[in-house]
Scaffold this motif. Structure first.
Motif, PDB file in Angstrom:
ATOM      1  N   GLU A 108       0.875  -1.162  -0.206  1.00  0.00           N
ATOM      2  CA  GLU A 108      -0.036  -0.083   0.048  1.00  0.00           C
ATOM      3  C   GLU A 108       0.934   1.327   0.063  1.00  0.00           C
ATOM      4  O   GLU A 108       0.370   2.515  -0.354  1.00  0.00           O
ATOM      5  CB  GLU A 108      -0.916  -0.076   1.142  1.00  0.00           C
ATOM      6  CG  GLU A 108      -1.842  -1.227   1.379  1.00  0.00           C
ATOM      7  CD  GLU A 108      -1.140  -2.548   1.740  1.00  0.00           C
ATOM      8  OE1 GLU A 108       0.090  -2.468   2.214  1.00  0.00           O
ATOM      9  OE2 GLU A 108      -1.776  -3.439   1.733  1.00  0.00           O
ATOM     10  N   ARG A 109       2.251   1.142   0.405  1.00  0.00           N
ATOM     11  CA  ARG A 109       3.046   2.306   0.530  1.00  0.00           C
ATOM     12  C   ARG A 109       4.287   2.295  -0.379  1.00  0.00           C
ATOM     13  O   ARG A 109       5.034   2.959  -0.499  1.00  0.00           O
ATOM     14  CB  ARG A 109       3.608   2.214   1.764  1.00  0.00           C
ATOM     15  CG  ARG A 109       2.609   2.450   3.197  1.00  0.00           C
ATOM     16  CD  ARG A 109       3.388   2.550   4.466  1.00  0.00           C
ATOM     17  NE  ARG A 109       4.243   1.317   4.713  1.00  0.00           N
ATOM     18  CZ  ARG A 109       3.687   0.243   5.149  1.00  0.00           C
ATOM     19  NH1 ARG A 109       2.351   0.165   5.281  1.00  0.00           N
ATOM     20  NH2 ARG A 109       4.647  -0.743   5.227  1.00  0.00           N
ATOM     21  N   ALA A 110       4.149   1.184  -1.237  1.00  0.00           N
ATOM     22  CA  ALA A 110       5.320   0.983  -2.140  1.00  0.00           C
ATOM     23  C   ALA A 110       5.025   1.810  -3.482  1.00  0.00           C
ATOM     24  O   ALA A 110       3.891   2.280  -3.928  1.00  0.00           O
ATOM     25  CB  ALA A 110       5.345  -0.389  -2.683  1.00  0.00           C
ATOM     26  N   HIS A 111       6.463   2.358  -3.910  1.00  0.00           N
ATOM     27  CA  HIS A 111       6.277   3.096  -5.252  1.00  0.00           C
ATOM     28  C   HIS A 111       6.548   2.164  -6.242  1.00  0.00           C
ATOM     29  O   HIS A 111       5.860   2.135  -7.549  1.00  0.00           O
ATOM     30  CB  HIS A 111       7.274   4.051  -5.173  1.00  0.00           C
ATOM     31  CG  HIS A 111       7.021   5.140  -4.178  1.00  0.00           C
ATOM     32  ND1 HIS A 111       6.325   5.962  -4.145  1.00  0.00           N
ATOM     33  CD2 HIS A 111       7.646   5.333  -3.048  1.00  0.00           C
ATOM     34  CE1 HIS A 111       6.120   6.881  -3.160  1.00  0.00           C
ATOM     35  NE2 HIS A 111       7.158   6.465  -2.387  1.00  0.00           N
ATOM     36  N   MET A 120      -1.508  -2.046  -4.196  1.00  0.00           N
ATOM     37  CA  MET A 120      -0.840  -0.889  -4.622  1.00  0.00           C
ATOM     38  C   MET A 120      -1.550   0.274  -4.487  1.00  0.00           C
ATOM     39  O   MET A 120      -2.925   0.429  -4.927  1.00  0.00           O
ATOM     40  CB  MET A 120      -0.112  -1.289  -6.250  1.00  0.00           C
ATOM     41  CG  MET A 120       0.909  -2.299  -5.993  1.00  0.00           C
ATOM     42  SD  MET A 120       1.841  -2.492  -7.657  1.00  0.00           S
ATOM     43  CE  MET A 120       1.526  -1.202  -8.499  1.00  0.00           C
ATOM     44  N   SER A 121      -0.787   1.352  -3.998  1.00  0.00           N
ATOM     45  CA  SER A 121      -1.481   2.601  -3.855  1.00  0.00           C
ATOM     46  C   SER A 121      -1.414   2.994  -5.672  1.00  0.00           C
ATOM     47  O   SER A 121      -0.743   2.685  -6.148  1.00  0.00           O
ATOM     48  CB  SER A 121      -0.889   3.479  -3.164  1.00  0.00           C
ATOM     49  OG  SER A 121       0.523   3.833  -3.632  1.00  0.00           O
ATOM     50  N   PRO A 122      -2.396   4.000  -5.642  1.00  0.00           N
ATOM     51  CA  PRO A 122      -2.273   4.601  -7.211  1.00  0.00           C
ATOM     52  C   PRO A 122      -1.195   5.410  -7.179  1.00  0.00           C
ATOM     53  O   PRO A 122      -0.461   6.062  -6.341  1.00  0.00           O
ATOM     54  CB  PRO A 122      -3.510   5.753  -6.914  1.00  0.00           C
ATOM     55  CG  PRO A 122      -4.421   5.126  -5.867  1.00  0.00           C
ATOM     56  CD  PRO A 122      -3.279   4.670  -4.901  1.00  0.00           C
ATOM     57  N   GLY A 123      -0.526   5.403  -8.408  1.00  0.00           N
ATOM     58  CA  GLY A 123       0.575   5.945  -8.837  1.00  0.00           C
ATOM     59  C   GLY A 123       1.746   4.933  -8.640  1.00  0.00           C
ATOM     60  O   GLY A 123       2.948   5.198  -9.236  1.00  0.00           O
ATOM     61  N   ALA A 124       1.622   3.880  -8.041  1.00  0.00           N
ATOM     62  CA  ALA A 124       2.750   2.890  -7.814  1.00  0.00           C
ATOM     63  C   ALA A 124       2.848   2.024  -9.071  1.00  0.00           C
ATOM     64  O   ALA A 124       1.786   2.118  -9.984  1.00  0.00           O
ATOM     65  CB  ALA A 124       2.478   1.908  -6.664  1.00  0.00           C
ATOM     66  N   ARG A 125       4.030   1.664  -9.475  1.00  0.00           N
ATOM     67  CA  ARG A 125       3.933   0.618 -10.772  1.00  0.00           C
ATOM     68  C   ARG A 125       4.620  -0.748 -10.201  1.00  0.00           C
ATOM     69  O   ARG A 125       5.431  -0.827  -9.346  1.00  0.00           O
ATOM     70  CB  ARG A 125       4.997   1.341 -11.817  1.00  0.00           C
ATOM     71  CG  ARG A 125       6.360   1.603 -11.162  1.00  0.00           C
ATOM     72  CD  ARG A 125       7.388   2.275 -12.010  1.00  0.00           C
ATOM     73  NE  ARG A 125       8.709   2.337 -11.483  1.00  0.00           N
ATOM     74  CZ  ARG A 125       9.512   2.087 -12.046  1.00  0.00           C
ATOM     75  NH1 ARG A 125       9.522   1.587 -13.377  1.00  0.00           N
ATOM     76  NH2 ARG A 125      10.864   2.099 -11.637  1.00  0.00           N
ATOM     77  N   LEU A 126       4.319  -1.527 -11.166  1.00  0.00           N
ATOM     78  CA  LEU A 126       4.583  -3.010 -10.845  1.00  0.00           C
ATOM     79  C   LEU A 126       5.468  -3.365 -12.407  1.00  0.00           C
ATOM     80  O   LEU A 126       5.008  -3.246 -13.528  1.00  0.00           O
ATOM     81  CB  LEU A 126       3.345  -3.982 -11.004  1.00  0.00           C
ATOM     82  CG  LEU A 126       3.489  -5.458 -10.791  1.00  0.00           C
ATOM     83  CD1 LEU A 126       4.510  -5.992  -9.768  1.00  0.00           C
ATOM     84  CD2 LEU A 126       2.337  -6.142 -10.869  1.00  0.00           C
ATOM     85  N   ILE A 127       6.707  -4.050 -11.997  1.00  0.00           N
ATOM     86  CA  ILE A 127       7.344  -4.979 -13.072  1.00  0.00           C
ATOM     87  C   ILE A 127       7.191  -6.241 -12.897  1.00  0.00           C
ATOM     88  O   ILE A 127       7.708  -6.755 -11.934  1.00  0.00           O
ATOM     89  CB  ILE A 127       8.697  -4.214 -13.134  1.00  0.00           C
ATOM     90  CG1 ILE A 127       8.799  -2.532 -13.196  1.00  0.00           C
ATOM     91  CG2 ILE A 127       9.609  -5.066 -14.170  1.00  0.00           C
ATOM     92  CD1 ILE A 127      10.102  -1.956 -12.833  1.00  0.00           C
ATOM     93  N   ALA A 128       6.547  -6.821 -14.263  1.00  0.00           N
ATOM     94  CA  ALA A 128       6.573  -8.211 -14.001  1.00  0.00           C
ATOM     95  C   ALA A 128       7.374  -9.118 -14.756  1.00  0.00           C
ATOM     96  O   ALA A 128       7.391  -8.578 -16.000  1.00  0.00           O
ATOM     97  CB  ALA A 128       5.007  -8.521 -14.300  1.00  0.00           C
TER      98      ALA A 128
END
Length: 186
Positions: free
Chosen positions: A35-38, A58-66
């Motif tokens: 929830e706090r991750a960027h 994830m919070s809005p604005g965070a990104r995930l690299i899979a």
């Protein structure tokens, strides 16, 4: 998408016979502070069972690299998540440092650690610890029935040698096969 089909067609690229259950996906993402991750990295997303839970947490604005090694699964994931805050990368986790532009807050792994050769496993863990921010979390799972095997014990020892804290959840019986989660922190 069928993880079982990909396992049968490409057993060297796909380490699981079934997708992670919702309960295992929650156990993998609990305690990471998503929830706090960027920036979050997922290694071996397969069919996206855990990816869905990561994105919800994830919070809005965070990104995930899979990072997915199997090109068929990577292409299906890219189509499925088009327009979402996730970048699907076809490649090996050994090259993780070149795939991210700065420290990441959490790494969630679905890799089959006990069948990965020792040198490759070491390079992947090196890559994870290189990109993980101080205090960042790493989670991965292992199958309960194999926890006593030498490869599983060696992997657990490698985690303890690399991370400040390592804990293990109880078995998640609502998974095929049942599994537990290793949670580690830098």
């Amino acid at each position: 998408m069928s993880i079982f089909r990909e396992f049968l067609l490409h057993p060297r690229l796909t380490g699981a016979v079934a997708a992670s259950s919702p309960r295992l996906a929650r156990a993998l993402t609990d305690g990471l502070g998503l929830e706090r991750a960027h920036t979050v990295v997922e290694l071996g997303p397969g069919t996206g069972a855990v990816t869905d839970v990561i994105l919800r947490r994830m919070s809005p604005g965070a990104r995930l690299i899979a990072v997915e090694r199997n090109p068929n699964l990577a292409a299906q994931l890219a189509a499925r998540y088009r327009g979402r805050a996730v970048r699907i990368v076809t490649g090996t986790a050994e090259d993780l440092a070149g795939m991210v532009d700065g420290p990441v807050d959490a790494v969630v792994s679905g890799l089959p650690w006990t069948v990965i050769q020792h040198g490759t496993r070491r390079r992947i863990l090196d890559a994870v610890t290189t990109v993980l921010a101080a205090g960042g979390g790493f989670s991965t799972f292992a199958y309960s029935h194999a926890a006593w095997t030498p490869p599983a014990r060696h992997f657990a020892a490698e985690l303890r040698a690399r991370f400040r804290t390592v804990s293990r959840t109880p078995s998640v019986w609502a998974n095929l096969p049942p599994a537990f989660v290793h949670l580690a922190r830098r």
